[in-house]
Design a protein around this motif. Sequence first.
Motif, short mmCIF file in Angstrom:
data_model
loop_
_atom_site.label_atom_id
_atom_site.label_comp_id
_atom_site.label_asym_id
_atom_site.label_seq_id
_atom_site.Cartn_x
_atom_site.Cartn_y
_atom_site.Cartn_z
N ALA A 1 -12.92 -5.93 -0.58
CA ALA A 1 -13.34 -5.91 -1.98
C ALA A 1 -13.03 -4.57 -2.64
CB ALA A 1 -14.84 -6.21 -2.09
N ALA A 2 -13.31 -3.49 -1.95
CA ALA A 2 -13.15 -2.16 -2.54
C ALA A 2 -11.69 -1.78 -2.75
CB ALA A 2 -13.84 -1.11 -1.67
N VAL B 1 -0.19 5.44 -5.53
CA VAL B 1 -1.01 4.25 -5.23
C VAL B 1 -1.16 4.10 -3.72
CG1 VAL B 1 -1.20 1.75 -5.50
CG2 VAL B 1 -0.28 3.12 -7.37
N TYR B 2 -0.10 4.37 -2.99
CA TYR B 2 -0.15 4.27 -1.53
C TYR B 2 -1.17 5.25 -0.96
CZ TYR B 2 1.40 4.61 3.33
OH TYR B 2 1.45 4.64 4.70
N GLN B 3 -1.16 6.48 -1.44
CA GLN B 3 -2.12 7.49 -0.97
C GLN B 3 -3.55 7.08 -1.31
OE1 GLN B 3 -1.39 9.92 1.09
NE2 GLN B 3 0.77 9.34 0.99
N ALA B 4 -3.74 6.51 -2.50
CA ALA B 4 -5.08 6.05 -2.89
C ALA B 4 -5.54 4.91 -1.99
CB ALA B 4 -5.07 5.60 -4.35
N ASN C 1 -4.42 -2.47 -3.26
CA ASN C 1 -3.47 -3.24 -2.47
C ASN C 1 -2.54 -4.02 -3.39
OD1 ASN C 1 -2.45 -4.09 0.05
ND2 ASN C 1 -3.57 -6.00 -0.12
N ARG C 2 -3.11 -4.65 -4.40
CA ARG C 2 -2.30 -5.41 -5.36
C ARG C 2 -1.37 -4.49 -6.16
NH1 ARG C 2 -2.98 -10.51 -8.51
NH2 ARG C 2 -1.62 -10.22 -10.31
N SER C 3 -1.90 -3.35 -6.58
CA SER C 3 -1.08 -2.41 -7.34
C SER C 3 0.10 -1.91 -6.52
CB SER C 3 -1.92 -1.22 -7.81
OG SER C 3 -2.87 -1.63 -8.75
N LEU C 4 -0.15 -1.62 -5.24
CA LEU C 4 0.94 -1.17 -4.37
C LEU C 4 1.98 -2.27 -4.19
CD1 LEU C 4 2.25 0.99 -2.63
CD2 LEU C 4 0.84 0.18 -0.72
N ALA C 5 1.51 -3.49 -3.98
CA ALA C 5 2.45 -4.61 -3.82
C ALA C 5 3.30 -4.78 -5.07
CB ALA C 5 1.67 -5.90 -3.52
N GLU C 6 2.68 -4.72 -6.24
CA GLU C 6 3.43 -4.87 -7.49
C GLU C 6 4.42 -3.73 -7.68
OE1 GLU C 6 0.42 -5.28 -10.49
OE2 GLU C 6 0.04 -7.38 -9.97
N ARG D 1 -9.73 4.78 4.55
CA ARG D 1 -10.47 5.78 5.35
C ARG D 1 -11.95 5.79 4.98
NH1 ARG D 1 -6.21 9.55 3.70
NH2 ARG D 1 -4.53 9.26 5.20
N ARG D 2 -12.25 5.59 3.72
CA ARG D 2 -13.63 5.69 3.23
C ARG D 2 -14.47 4.45 3.49
NH1 ARG D 2 -11.34 7.08 -1.64
NH2 ARG D 2 -12.17 5.16 -2.49
N VAL D 3 -13.86 3.28 3.41
CA VAL D 3 -14.63 2.03 3.45
C VAL D 3 -14.45 1.37 4.81
CG1 VAL D 3 -15.03 -0.18 2.31
CG2 VAL D 3 -14.25 1.78 0.96
N PRO D 4 -15.55 0.98 5.45
CA PRO D 4 -15.46 0.32 6.76
C PRO D 4 -14.66 -0.99 6.68
CG PRO D 4 -17.74 0.87 6.23
CD PRO D 4 -16.94 1.14 5.01
N ASN D 5 -14.01 -1.32 7.78
CA ASN D 5 -13.22 -2.55 7.88
C ASN D 5 -14.09 -3.78 7.62
OD1 ASN D 5 -11.00 -4.13 8.31
ND2 ASN D 5 -11.05 -3.97 10.54
N GLY D 6 -13.48 -4.80 7.05
CA GLY D 6 -14.18 -6.05 6.80
C GLY D 6 -14.26 -6.35 5.32
N PRO D 7 -15.15 -7.28 4.94
CA PRO D 7 -15.26 -7.69 3.55
C PRO D 7 -15.51 -6.54 2.56
CG PRO D 7 -16.41 -9.25 4.94
CD PRO D 7 -15.99 -8.11 5.82
N PRO D 8 -16.32 -5.52 2.92
CA PRO D 8 -16.49 -4.42 1.96
C PRO D 8 -15.16 -3.71 1.63
CG PRO D 8 -18.20 -4.31 3.62
CD PRO D 8 -17.21 -5.35 4.08
N ARG D 9 -14.34 -3.49 2.65
CA ARG D 9 -13.04 -2.85 2.41
C ARG D 9 -12.14 -3.77 1.60
NH1 ARG D 9 -9.42 -0.96 7.31
NH2 ARG D 9 -10.97 0.70 7.42
#
Length: 90
Positions: free
Chosen positions: A31-32, A12-15, A37-42, A21-29
């Motif tokens: 959301a994407a 999950v961390y690698q994903a 992030n939630r899965s890694l936290a859990e 890396r793929r999604v630009p910083n900001g709201p798009p990242r």
Amino acid sequence: MSGEVPAECDRVYQALLQCHRRVPNGPPRDAACRHLNRSLAECMISFICPEESAAVRTLCGNKGTALKRSQCQQAQISLATCISCHQDPS
């Protein structure tokens, strides 16, 4: 365990890193990558506080009776206590 990702959470961390890396910083990242992030936290919380995390998942899954809600609240307090015991004070 300071700063390390347990082997159980590495996929999950690698994903999540790939998503960043793929999604630009900001709201798009935001959301994407939110689900990763939630899965890694859990995953991290389940690794650090396994019994307390399992109790919250079991007892807080639905509203249930007043007793179950009280047990859920106690489980959440136990989980929060466990997490705080593992936080770096600096």
